[in-house]
Motif scaffolding. Sequence first.
Motif, short mmCIF file in Angstrom:
data_model
loop_
_atom_site.label_atom_id
_atom_site.label_comp_id
_atom_site.label_asym_id
_atom_site.label_seq_id
_atom_site.Cartn_x
_atom_site.Cartn_y
_atom_site.Cartn_z
N LEU A 120 0.83 -1.20 0.00
CA LEU A 120 0.00 0.00 0.00
C LEU A 120 0.87 1.26 0.00
CD1 LEU A 120 -3.00 0.51 -0.06
CD2 LEU A 120 -3.01 0.60 2.44
N LEU A 121 1.91 1.22 0.82
CA LEU A 121 2.82 2.36 0.88
C LEU A 121 3.52 2.56 -0.47
CD1 LEU A 121 4.12 4.56 2.71
CD2 LEU A 121 5.94 2.92 3.17
N GLN A 122 3.93 1.45 -1.06
CA GLN A 122 4.58 1.54 -2.38
C GLN A 122 3.66 2.19 -3.40
OE1 GLN A 122 7.76 0.81 -3.16
NE2 GLN A 122 7.99 0.50 -0.97
N LYS A 123 2.39 1.83 -3.32
CA LYS A 123 1.42 2.40 -4.25
C LYS A 123 1.26 3.91 -4.02
CE LYS A 123 -1.38 -1.66 -5.28
NZ LYS A 123 -2.68 -2.33 -5.08
N LEU A 124 1.23 4.27 -2.75
CA LEU A 124 1.10 5.70 -2.42
C LEU A 124 2.32 6.49 -2.90
CD1 LEU A 124 -0.41 5.59 1.18
CD2 LEU A 124 -1.45 6.65 -0.82
N LEU A 125 3.49 5.91 -2.63
CA LEU A 125 4.72 6.60 -3.04
C LEU A 125 4.82 6.67 -4.57
CD1 LEU A 125 7.29 5.21 -0.44
CD2 LEU A 125 6.33 7.51 -0.54
N HIS A 126 4.28 5.63 -5.20
CA HIS A 126 4.31 5.60 -6.66
C HIS A 126 3.53 6.79 -7.24
CE1 HIS A 126 3.97 4.11 -10.73
NE2 HIS A 126 2.65 4.17 -10.65
N LEU A 127 2.50 7.20 -6.52
CA LEU A 127 1.68 8.33 -7.00
C LEU A 127 2.49 9.63 -7.05
CD1 LEU A 127 -1.80 7.80 -5.30
CD2 LEU A 127 -1.04 7.09 -7.56
N LYS A 128 3.49 9.69 -6.21
CA LYS A 128 4.31 10.92 -6.18
C LYS A 128 5.04 11.16 -7.51
CE LYS A 128 6.84 12.77 -2.89
NZ LYS A 128 6.32 14.15 -3.01
N GLN A 129 5.16 10.08 -8.27
CA GLN A 129 5.83 10.25 -9.57
C GLN A 129 5.00 11.12 -10.52
OE1 GLN A 129 6.68 6.37 -11.11
NE2 GLN A 129 8.27 5.98 -9.59
N TYR A 130 3.73 11.27 -10.18
CA TYR A 130 2.88 12.09 -11.06
C TYR A 130 2.94 13.57 -10.69
CZ TYR A 130 1.00 7.87 -13.12
OH TYR A 130 0.88 6.69 -13.79
N PHE A 163 -0.17 17.59 -9.69
CA PHE A 163 -0.23 16.23 -10.24
C PHE A 163 -0.53 16.28 -11.74
CE2 PHE A 163 -1.19 14.21 -5.97
CZ PHE A 163 -0.11 13.34 -6.02
N ASP A 164 0.10 15.39 -12.43
CA ASP A 164 -0.18 15.22 -13.85
C ASP A 164 -1.56 14.56 -13.98
OD1 ASP A 164 -0.17 14.63 -16.52
OD2 ASP A 164 1.83 13.74 -16.54
N ILE A 174 -2.40 10.73 -13.87
CA ILE A 174 -2.51 9.93 -12.64
C ILE A 174 -3.84 9.15 -12.60
CG2 ILE A 174 -3.52 11.79 -11.22
CD1 ILE A 174 -1.84 10.71 -8.88
N ASP A 188 -2.54 1.89 -9.92
CA ASP A 188 -2.42 2.03 -8.47
C ASP A 188 -3.42 3.07 -7.95
OD1 ASP A 188 -0.48 0.16 -8.32
OD2 ASP A 188 1.21 1.58 -8.30
N LEU A 218 -6.29 2.43 -5.21
CA LEU A 218 -6.35 3.20 -3.96
C LEU A 218 -7.66 3.96 -3.80
CD1 LEU A 218 -2.70 4.59 -4.04
CD2 LEU A 218 -3.61 3.06 -2.30
N LEU A 227 0.86 12.87 2.03
CA LEU A 227 2.01 12.07 1.60
C LEU A 227 3.33 12.82 1.79
CD1 LEU A 227 2.05 9.27 0.39
CD2 LEU A 227 1.90 10.28 -1.89
N ASP A 265 12.52 3.98 -3.19
CA ASP A 265 11.09 3.77 -3.48
C ASP A 265 10.53 4.72 -4.53
OD1 ASP A 265 11.17 1.75 -1.69
OD2 ASP A 265 10.16 2.81 -0.05
N MET A 266 11.18 5.85 -4.71
CA MET A 266 10.64 6.79 -5.70
C MET A 266 11.46 6.81 -6.98
SD MET A 266 9.49 9.96 -3.42
CE MET A 266 8.65 9.67 -1.89
N MET A 275 -4.01 3.16 5.72
CA MET A 275 -3.39 1.83 5.68
C MET A 275 -4.34 0.74 6.16
SD MET A 275 -0.30 1.93 4.58
CE MET A 275 0.70 3.24 3.95
#
Lengths: 154, 221
Positions: free
Chosen positions: A19-29, B130-131, B134, B139, B143, B162, B181-182, B220
């Motif tokens: 879940l955390l990975q998915k949330l952090l993945h969103l930051k790429q946007y 945000f783009d 998204i 994901d 979510l 976040l 992670d990023m 979570m």
Amino acid sequence: MMNEKVSNETTAEEEADVLLQKLLHLKQYEVPEVARMTRNKQNIMRQVRQAQMEKRKPLLDLLELNIPWFFAEPKYGIAALFVAFVGLQYVGMNAKNSATSTGIYTSTANVASFEQDVPVNIVTNRYPSLPSNYPLFGEPQGDQSVIPAAFEYK
Amino acid sequence: MVGNVNLEPDELPDDEEPVSGAASEEDVVEDDGPSDDELVLKAQQGDIQAFDLLVERYHSRIYSLTYNMTSNREDAEDLTQEIFVKAFEALPRFKGKSSFYTWLYRIGVNKTINYRKKRNRKRALSLDSFDQDIKLDDDYHDLTAKGSPLRSISLSELQIKLNEALQGLSEKHRTVVVMHDMQGIPHDEIAKVVGASVGTVRSRLFYARRQMQNELSEFMK
């Protein structure tokens, strides 16, 4: 029972991780504005060029910057170099002479000093000594004049 | 091969070159054009155009690093600028023991940590938007699916939460989270950049994730 509990905990942790990975993945946007990034790159390159200009210049460049006439007219430059060469030679020769004649760096053989006192025979009596009773003048003549007596040096 | 294990990243000299083993895929040219090594060599000889290409190649990644480390786009822009200028000034001392990329990252991490220390206070968030793509992401769909706690909050609220959770981490923990992670940098590369062992990197990552999970516990469930 215990194993089952551990297994459940592991699964919960893994799920939380996913879940955390998915949330952090969103930051790429989160994307910056293109214009801002272009301006940023331009600023970087402007500063880089400035830094390049401020870097120490080679000796030749520095000379050209400080005495441009030297490089603008090569014949004067060569003449100035010749004069400098002659001048340096002259200074070098002087330095060499002074080093060999005086100073603390010269050898004892070359040290200039007062000459030792040499006994000198002073001639105190330039004239021949005459006997004390030697007649200086002859007998008076008839007109009472006297003439120096001739003498013979022995 | 690991650099000086006993030193924290902020204690390492800015441009100290981490020793690298075999070049990773990151080192190799990604797009068409001259390799990093060629460009670095030309830049060392005073070719500004070559350095311009390096800036073009790594700008977005360095910006991403500084942005995610600070969650402030103005700070990130300033830092990105400082990092590249510092890299240019230190380029004559770069001997190629590590890849240019690793070396640049090391400068980036150290500069960012020192920058934050100098400020000595948390800056307000200033976030990039945000783009719109998204909404096409799988994901994101998961979510925000029915029944998910994220369904009830807006995208901007999620973004703030976040970033706040990220800024709640210590510098060294945030560094590994951002890089791994990023940005998807492998543990061993991170170890070289931060001057720690791979084990230390893994351990920091573990604790950082736990802390973030606690911060984001409301999502979570």
